[in-house]
Design a protein around this motif. Structure first.
Motif, PDB file in Angstrom:
ATOM      1  N   LEU A   1      29.770  51.752  36.057  1.00 24.62           N
ATOM      2  CA  LEU A   1      29.260  53.308  37.009  1.00 24.62           C
ATOM      3  C   LEU A   1      30.442  54.018  37.757  1.00 24.62           C
ATOM      4  CD1 LEU A   1      25.733  53.369  36.769  1.00 24.62           C
ATOM      5  CD2 LEU A   1      27.355  54.247  35.005  1.00 24.62           C
ATOM      6  N   GLN A   2      31.321  54.965  36.801  1.00 20.28           N
ATOM      7  CA  GLN A   2      32.056  55.482  38.318  1.00 20.28           C
ATOM      8  C   GLN A   2      31.718  56.746  39.109  1.00 20.28           C
ATOM      9  OE1 GLN A   2      35.062  54.370  39.001  1.00 20.28           O
ATOM     10  NE2 GLN A   2      34.621  52.682  37.135  1.00 20.28           N
TER      11      GLN A   2
ATOM     12  N   ASP B   1      30.349  59.294  36.661  1.00 19.20           N
ATOM     13  CA  ASP B   1      29.251  59.027  35.865  1.00 19.20           C
ATOM     14  C   ASP B   1      27.380  59.514  36.626  1.00 19.20           C
ATOM     15  OD1 ASP B   1      31.174  58.231  33.884  1.00 19.20           O
ATOM     16  OD2 ASP B   1      31.250  56.342  35.341  1.00 19.20           O
TER      17      ASP B   1
ATOM     18  N   ALA C   1      26.456  62.314  35.722  1.00 21.96           N
ATOM     19  CA  ALA C   1      25.883  63.429  34.606  1.00 21.96           C
ATOM     20  C   ALA C   1      24.594  63.537  34.789  1.00 21.96           C
ATOM     21  CB  ALA C   1      26.688  62.681  33.733  1.00 21.96           C
TER      22      ALA C   1
ATOM     23  N   SER D   1      20.629  62.168  33.298  1.00 20.28           N
ATOM     24  CA  SER D   1      20.208  61.547  32.280  1.00 20.28           C
ATOM     25  C   SER D   1      19.028  62.002  32.203  1.00 20.28           C
ATOM     26  CB  SER D   1      19.010  60.900  34.078  1.00 20.28           C
ATOM     27  OG  SER D   1      17.608  61.290  34.440  1.00 20.28           O
TER      28      SER D   1
ATOM     29  N   THR E   1      19.834  63.875  37.742  1.00 23.27           N
ATOM     30  CA  THR E   1      20.915  63.251  37.494  1.00 23.27           C
ATOM     31  C   THR E   1      20.546  61.176  37.276  1.00 23.27           C
ATOM     32  OG1 THR E   1      22.009  62.555  39.624  1.00 23.27           O
ATOM     33  CG2 THR E   1      22.567  64.818  38.465  1.00 23.27           C
ATOM     34  N   ARG E   2      21.894  60.503  36.939  1.00 28.50           N
ATOM     35  CA  ARG E   2      21.944  59.100  37.322  1.00 28.50           C
ATOM     36  C   ARG E   2      21.413  58.606  38.580  1.00 28.50           C
ATOM     37  NH1 ARG E   2      26.720  58.895  33.087  1.00 28.50           N
ATOM     38  NH2 ARG E   2      25.434  57.732  30.585  1.00 28.50           N
TER      39      ARG E   2
ATOM     40  N   ALA F   1      29.393  56.162  43.439  1.00 27.55           N
ATOM     41  CA  ALA F   1      28.216  55.197  42.897  1.00 27.55           C
ATOM     42  C   ALA F   1      28.507  53.256  42.962  1.00 27.55           C
ATOM     43  CB  ALA F   1      29.173  54.940  41.362  1.00 27.55           C
TER      44      ALA F   1
ATOM     45  N   ILE G   1      22.376  54.339  29.518  1.00 25.48           N
ATOM     46  CA  ILE G   1      24.219  54.327  29.435  1.00 25.48           C
ATOM     47  C   ILE G   1      24.063  52.562  29.015  1.00 25.48           C
ATOM     48  CG2 ILE G   1      24.823  54.120  32.179  1.00 25.48           C
ATOM     49  CD1 ILE G   1      23.464  51.138  33.208  1.00 25.48           C
TER      50      ILE G   1
END
Length: 237
Positions: free
Chosen positions: A28-29, A32, A35, A37, A43-44, A92, A152
């Motif tokens: 994960l960056q 990412d 973004a 979920s 989001t994530r 992240a 993911i």
């Protein structure tokens, strides 16, 4: 209400679920985690913040059991949501480190909980009276379902059978006591009856991963077989 005994095998299920999650988080960056979920509005980063903050929240319940002093999992829903929101936009690396460190701390807390504490009555945020055996199920459920929610590459069919069946039993236990559940029978793809709600209604059949995805509100259920119209389930927790 599903519970797990404090055994080496149960502790191993928790540790393995955390390892799977952390292995998936490796690539994960920062972009990412911002973004979406699979959970509406989250989001994530929100999912990861929740997983990190849930571990010490559950430890508060373990502390209640250990000391006998009532200690709430969260003060209230607003406090819980504020805590999640506050951490959701971190980089992240910071989010993943938080998940890793809190998971390790929680693992030590359950493995070191004194034997008498496992029989003490506590009350999680969801309101049921239980013992810390219930906390083991809650944490395993959250690790597995939110791993899927992160989108993911980990799906319901990637959850190992033992962990999957524990979570499935937990969800079915919720619906067994919930209001507004329509009549239907649930069978897996071997024909085994998993649950019966009421005395009538359609028979819904599918593989256990697909059934769990539907029951947990993560899938429409279109891939399941039914002898009638697919039941409309009330919201799960």
């Amino acid at each position: 209400m599903k519970e797990l005994d404090p055994t080496t095998a149960s502790f191993g299920e928790l540790a393995a679920a955390a390892r799977r999650l952390l292995a998936g988080l490796g690539p994960l960056q920062d972009a990412d985690v911002g973004a979406p979920s699979l959970l509406p509005g989250w989001t994530r980063g929100h999912v990861l913040s929740h997983l990190a903050r849930q571990a010490p929240a559950l430890e508060r319940l373990l502390e209640w059991a250990r000391t006998g002093v009532e200690t709430a999992q969260y003060t209230d829903r607003r406090a819980r949501d504020t805590e999640i929101e506050a951490g959701a936009r971190r980089p992240a690396a910071a989010l993943v480190a938080d998940v890793r460190e809190t998971a390790a701390h929680f693992q030590r807390a359950v493995e070191e909980l004194p034997a008498p504490a496992w029989d003490v009555t506590i009350r999680p945020f969801t309101g049921e009276l239980c013992t810390p055996r219930r906390v083991l199920v809650i944490r395993l459920r959250e690790l597995e379902l939110h791993h899927v929610d992160l989108a993911i590459g980990y799906g319901f069919r990637d959850i190992p059978a033992t962990a999957r069946d524990i979570v499935l039993d937990d969800v079915l236990g919720y619906y067994a006591e919930a209001d507004g559940v329509p009549e239907f029978t649930l069978r897996d793809d071997t024909g085994a009856e998993l649950a019966r709600f009421g005395t009538g209604g359609p028979v819904v059949t599918g593989d256990r991963a697909g059934l769990l995805a539907w029951l947990a509100g993560r899938a429409s259920g279109d891939a399941l077989e039914t002898t009638g119209r697919l039941p409309a389930l009330p919201p799960w927790i």
